[in-house]
Design a protein around this motif. Structure first.
Motif, PDB file in Angstrom:
ATOM      1  N   THR A   1       0.836  -1.204   0.000  1.00  0.00           N
ATOM      2  CA  THR A   1       0.000   0.000   0.000  1.00  0.00           C
ATOM      3  C   THR A   1       0.869   1.251   0.000  1.00  0.00           C
ATOM      4  N   ALA A   2       1.910   1.251   0.818  1.00  0.00           N
ATOM      5  CA  ALA A   2       2.812   2.401   0.890  1.00  0.00           C
ATOM      6  C   ALA A   2       3.463   2.669  -0.467  1.00  0.00           C
ATOM      7  N   GLU A   3       3.943   1.620  -1.120  1.00  0.00           N
ATOM      8  CA  GLU A   3       4.578   1.788  -2.427  1.00  0.00           C
ATOM      9  C   GLU A   3       3.590   2.290  -3.470  1.00  0.00           C
ATOM     10  N   SER A   4       2.379   1.773  -3.454  1.00  0.00           N
ATOM     11  CA  SER A   4       1.362   2.219  -4.403  1.00  0.00           C
ATOM     12  C   SER A   4       1.037   3.694  -4.203  1.00  0.00           C
ATOM     13  N   LEU A   5       0.834   4.099  -2.962  1.00  0.00           N
ATOM     14  CA  LEU A   5       0.547   5.504  -2.662  1.00  0.00           C
ATOM     15  C   LEU A   5       1.726   6.397  -3.060  1.00  0.00           C
ATOM     16  N   ALA A   6       2.931   5.977  -2.715  1.00  0.00           N
ATOM     17  CA  ALA A   6       4.128   6.778  -3.032  1.00  0.00           C
ATOM     18  C   ALA A   6       4.285   6.954  -4.538  1.00  0.00           C
ATOM     19  N   GLU A   7       4.102   5.885  -5.288  1.00  0.00           N
ATOM     20  CA  GLU A   7       4.231   5.976  -6.746  1.00  0.00           C
ATOM     21  C   GLU A   7       3.214   6.942  -7.332  1.00  0.00           C
ATOM     22  N   LYS A   8       1.983   6.898  -6.845  1.00  0.00           N
ATOM     23  CA  LYS A   8       0.959   7.823  -7.347  1.00  0.00           C
ATOM     24  C   LYS A   8       1.310   9.263  -7.003  1.00  0.00           C
ATOM     25  N   MET A   9       1.814   9.491  -5.805  1.00  0.00           N
ATOM     26  CA  MET A   9       2.198  10.846  -5.403  1.00  0.00           C
ATOM     27  C   MET A   9       3.285  11.406  -6.318  1.00  0.00           C
ATOM     28  N   VAL A  10       4.293  10.594  -6.597  1.00  0.00           N
ATOM     29  CA  VAL A  10       5.407  11.049  -7.432  1.00  0.00           C
ATOM     30  C   VAL A  10       4.960  11.174  -8.895  1.00  0.00           C
ATOM     31  N   GLN A  11       4.193  10.207  -9.396  1.00  0.00           N
ATOM     32  CA  GLN A  11       3.716  10.265 -10.781  1.00  0.00           C
ATOM     33  C   GLN A  11       2.864  11.501 -11.040  1.00  0.00           C
ATOM     34  N   GLN A  12       2.072  11.896 -10.048  1.00  0.00           N
ATOM     35  CA  GLN A  12       1.186  13.053 -10.208  1.00  0.00           C
ATOM     36  C   GLN A  12       1.862  14.368  -9.787  1.00  0.00           C
ATOM     37  N   ASN A  13       3.171  14.319  -9.558  1.00  0.00           N
ATOM     38  CA  ASN A  13       3.954  15.493  -9.159  1.00  0.00           C
ATOM     39  C   ASN A  13       3.434  16.145  -7.880  1.00  0.00           C
ATOM     40  N   LEU A  14       2.877  15.331  -6.993  1.00  0.00           N
ATOM     41  CA  LEU A  14       2.444  15.822  -5.688  1.00  0.00           C
ATOM     42  C   LEU A  14       3.548  15.686  -4.654  1.00  0.00           C
ATOM     43  N   ALA A  15       4.549  14.892  -4.975  1.00  0.00           N
ATOM     44  CA  ALA A  15       5.706  14.714  -4.107  1.00  0.00           C
ATOM     45  C   ALA A  15       6.945  14.588  -4.973  1.00  0.00           C
ATOM     46  N   ALA A  16       8.026  15.174  -4.501  1.00  0.00           N
ATOM     47  CA  ALA A  16       9.303  15.018  -5.191  1.00  0.00           C
ATOM     48  C   ALA A  16       9.916  13.666  -4.853  1.00  0.00           C
ATOM     49  N   CYS A  17       9.688  13.243  -3.616  1.00  0.00           N
ATOM     50  CA  CYS A  17      10.273  12.005  -3.124  1.00  0.00           C
ATOM     51  C   CYS A  17       9.424  11.515  -1.957  1.00  0.00           C
ATOM     52  N   VAL A  18       9.293  10.203  -1.842  1.00  0.00           N
ATOM     53  CA  VAL A  18       8.634   9.602  -0.689  1.00  0.00           C
ATOM     54  C   VAL A  18       9.547   8.507  -0.164  1.00  0.00           C
TER      55      VAL A  18
END
Length: 113
Positions: free
Chosen positions: A25-42
């Motif tokens: 779940t953490a990896e899925s959420l992190a990937e979506k955050m980075v793909q959508q440019n909502l996070a630079a890094c998780v």
């Protein structure tokens, strides 16, 4: 290395914390955050134990911690993503300001989100 709040970068950046029930779940959420440019890094920190009160009971559960680097103005969009994708009824999303950072890192954050 210069360690400061860059005067050239007008944006404010945040470190946000969010727990998830497991690594997948953490990896899925992190990937979506980075793909959508909502996070630079998780960063994903495995194997934490959370002790908390829920519906009148003391709970103790294994969790995974996401450490999210983002811009302040993206926090509402980040919350919206978690509202759609996070499995918890009430998820953790808390943040604090990045007061100082390496100039090159701030520039990278600015360019990434």
């Amino acid at each position: 290395m210069v360690f400061s709040k860059s005067k050239e970068i007008e944006r404010n950046f945040q470190i946000a914390l969010c727990t998830a029930p497991d690594q997948a779940t953490a990896e899925s959420l992190a990937e979506k955050m980075v793909q959508q440019n909502l996070a630079a890094c998780v960063n994903i920190i495995p194997a934490i134990t959370s002790v908390y009160q829920w519906q009148g009971q003391i709970e103790k559960e294994p969790e995974v911690l996401l450490v999210i680097k983002t811009a302040e103005e993206l926090m509402l969009e980040l919350e919206e993503l978690l509202n759609e994708e996070h499995p918890y009824e009430v998820f953790e999303l808390i943040s604090c300001n990045i007061e100082q950072a390496a100039t090159a890192y701030l520039q990278w954050l600015n360019d990434s989100v």
